[in-house]
Design an enzyme around this catalytic site. Structure first.
Site, PDB file in Angstrom:
ATOM      1  N   GLU A  25      26.593  61.493   1.417  1.00 53.09           N
ATOM      2  CA  GLU A  25      26.556  60.848   2.744  1.00 53.09           C
ATOM      3  C   GLU A  25      25.855  59.487   2.672  1.00 53.09           C
ATOM      4  O   GLU A  25      25.201  59.154   1.672  1.00 53.09           O
ATOM      5  CB  GLU A  25      25.840  61.751   3.755  1.00 53.09           C
ATOM      6  CG  GLU A  25      24.387  62.039   3.387  1.00 53.09           C
ATOM      7  CD  GLU A  25      23.514  62.363   4.604  1.00 53.09           C
ATOM      8  OE1 GLU A  25      23.529  61.595   5.574  1.00 53.09           O
ATOM      9  OE2 GLU A  25      22.806  63.378   4.554  1.00 53.09           O
ATOM     10  N   LYS A 160      15.537  71.792   7.431  1.00 51.01           N
ATOM     11  CA  LYS A 160      14.347  70.952   7.582  1.00 51.01           C
ATOM     12  C   LYS A 160      13.330  71.580   8.513  1.00 51.01           C
ATOM     13  O   LYS A 160      13.667  72.049   9.590  1.00 51.01           O
ATOM     14  CB  LYS A 160      14.736  69.598   8.151  1.00 51.01           C
ATOM     15  CG  LYS A 160      14.890  68.543   7.095  1.00 51.01           C
ATOM     16  CD  LYS A 160      15.094  67.194   7.715  1.00 51.01           C
ATOM     17  CE  LYS A 160      16.188  67.184   8.727  1.00 51.01           C
ATOM     18  NZ  LYS A 160      17.528  66.997   8.266  1.00 51.01           N
TER      19      LYS A 160
HETATM   20  N1  PSU Z   1      18.039  65.051   6.706  1.00 49.47           N
HETATM   21  C1  PSU Z   1      17.379  64.219   5.881  1.00 49.47           C
HETATM   22  N2  PSU Z   1      17.681  62.919   5.869  1.00 49.47           N
HETATM   23  C2  PSU Z   1      18.666  62.426   6.674  1.00 49.47           C
HETATM   24  C3  PSU Z   1      19.384  63.325   7.522  1.00 49.47           C
HETATM   25  C4  PSU Z   1      19.042  64.621   7.505  1.00 49.47           C
HETATM   26  O1  PSU Z   1      16.493  64.642   5.166  1.00 49.47           O
HETATM   27  O2  PSU Z   1      18.903  61.228   6.641  1.00 49.47           O
HETATM   28  C5  PSU Z   1      20.533  62.826   8.361  1.00 49.47           C
HETATM   29  C6  PSU Z   1      21.861  63.439   7.883  1.00 49.47           C
HETATM   30  O3  PSU Z   1      22.829  62.424   7.848  1.00 49.47           O
HETATM   31  C7  PSU Z   1      22.194  64.438   8.960  1.00 49.47           C
HETATM   32  C8  PSU Z   1      21.630  63.760  10.158  1.00 49.47           C
HETATM   33  O4  PSU Z   1      23.565  64.695   9.085  1.00 49.47           O
HETATM   34  O5  PSU Z   1      20.391  63.227   9.710  1.00 49.47           O
HETATM   35  C9  PSU Z   1      21.422  64.698  11.316  1.00 49.47           C
HETATM   36  O6  PSU Z   1      21.190  63.953  12.455  1.00 49.47           O
HETATM   37  P1  PSU Z   1      21.252  64.661  13.881  1.00 49.47           P
HETATM   38  O7  PSU Z   1      20.116  65.638  13.842  1.00 49.47           O
HETATM   39  O8  PSU Z   1      21.048  63.556  14.858  1.00 49.47           O
HETATM   40  O9  PSU Z   1      22.586  65.331  13.975  1.00 49.47           O
END
Ligand code: PSU
Ligand code: MN
Length: 302
Positions: A25, A160
């Site tokens: 990604e 996380k």
């Molecule tokens: N976890 C990480 N680093 C990140 C992300 C998640 O440790 O950069 C990013 C990923 O791209 C994930 C996004 O898909 O955050 C999720 O964002 P949201 O919670 O707004 O959907």
């Protein structure tokens, strides 16, 4: 479809020859880490995938197309632009593509790009999940819905710790998304090996995981699989420290009124600040670790 998809010739050739490919990604580059660590990490992750016998395909929205397989210059552009690049999840794709605005793909939109290019394995750091307080805010990452629908396996370091682990596990169960632990029964919590929660199934080899993926999709059970790979022991952070730091980051977030797509990048940045950069080191190492496992799984899939 070809109007919207731009597959790098190296990736195209690898896919045509049934060679293993691993998707990566780009939100983690533009929004997940500061420059220059983001660029160094992105390039090293690609090298680790090559060293383990697969071809890396970093995905982003560039020039009105979903680009699968970025050049070093393109990675440099995303890394240097940082948060100036739009964080692009599923709902953002039609706007960005039709307006020819560049975007950094989240887990959800990277899965969409990977699926269109026929790539089945994807490595990242952490997936989005159900946020704490979601019963009020409804903040549930689109990553989870994508996992429910799109046939791509995501290797990550568990769920996380900034999220509500329990609700995220319930969500995964409801939508039939298998949660595998690589050589562990316990769900890792990104920065730590332990979380206090179990995965669904412990898997001890890349080969067994590859067989599970093939079985799922041969059965036409659509959707992804989460492969939770614990951060290496010598790179994990202290569980109690992380608990404290995350509480503090969440209080700060509430005070500042940060929500929606800004939430995850803010919390990751705050955690980094409060751990004086320790969380970034841990984050980088766990991504490397995931890239290695993803490459092995992709090799076994071929
Ligand atoms: N976890 C990480 N680093 C990140 C992300 C998640 O440790 O950069 C990013 C990923 O791209 C994930 C996004 O898909 O955050 C999720 O964002 P949201 O919670 O707004 O959907
Ligand atoms: Mn969200």
């Amino acid at each position: 479809m070809t109007n919207y998809l731009d597959i790098n010739p190296i990736i195209k050739k690898a896919i045509a020859n049934n060679k293993p490919v691993v998707a990566l990604e780009s939100t983690i580059i533009s929004h997940g880490m500061p420059y220059p660590q983001n660029k160094e990490t992105a390039l090293k992750v690609e090298q680790i995938i090559r060293d383990n016998g697969a071809v890396p395909a970093t995905i982003a929205i560039l020039n009105g197309k979903i680009k699968v397989g970025l050049t070093e210059d393109e990675i440099d552009y995303l890394a240097k632009s940082g948060t100036k690049i739009v964080k692009a999840s599923r709902r953002d794709l039609p706007y960005l593509l039709s307006q020819k605005i560049d975007g950094a793909t989240t887990v959800a939109s990277t899965m969409i790009g990977a699926n269109l290019a026929n790539i089945r394995v994807f490595a990242t750091g952490g997936i989005g999940g159900v946020h704490r307080g979601a019963s009020k805010t409804f903040d549930i990452s689109a990553d989870l819905q994508e996992l429910a629908n799109t046939n791509v396996a995501v290797v990550c370091a568990g769920i996380k710790a900034i999220l509500d682990l329990e609700l995220t596990l319930e969500y995964l169960e409801t939508f039939g998304i298998p949660l595998l632990g690589y050589k562990t029964n316990e769900l890792p919590a990104f920065y730590t090996q332990k979380s206090g929660f179990d995965v669904n199934f412990k898997m001890d080899s890349a080969k067994a995981i590859a067989n599970l993926l093939k079985t799922k999709w041969n059965l036409n059970l659509k959707g992804g699989v989460v492969i939770a790979n614990p951060v290496p022991k010598d790179k994990e952070l202290d569980f109690d420290l992380m608990h404290k730091v995350i509480q503090e980051a969440l209080i700060e977030e509430k005070k500042l009124g940060i929500k929606g797509k800004e939430s995850t990048p803010f919390l990751l940045g705050k955690v980094k600040e409060l751990t004086k950069g320790l969380s970034l080191t841990s984050n980088i190492e766990l991504v490397f670790n995931n890239a290695k496992l993803a490459a092995k799984i992709a090799v076994e899939m071929c």
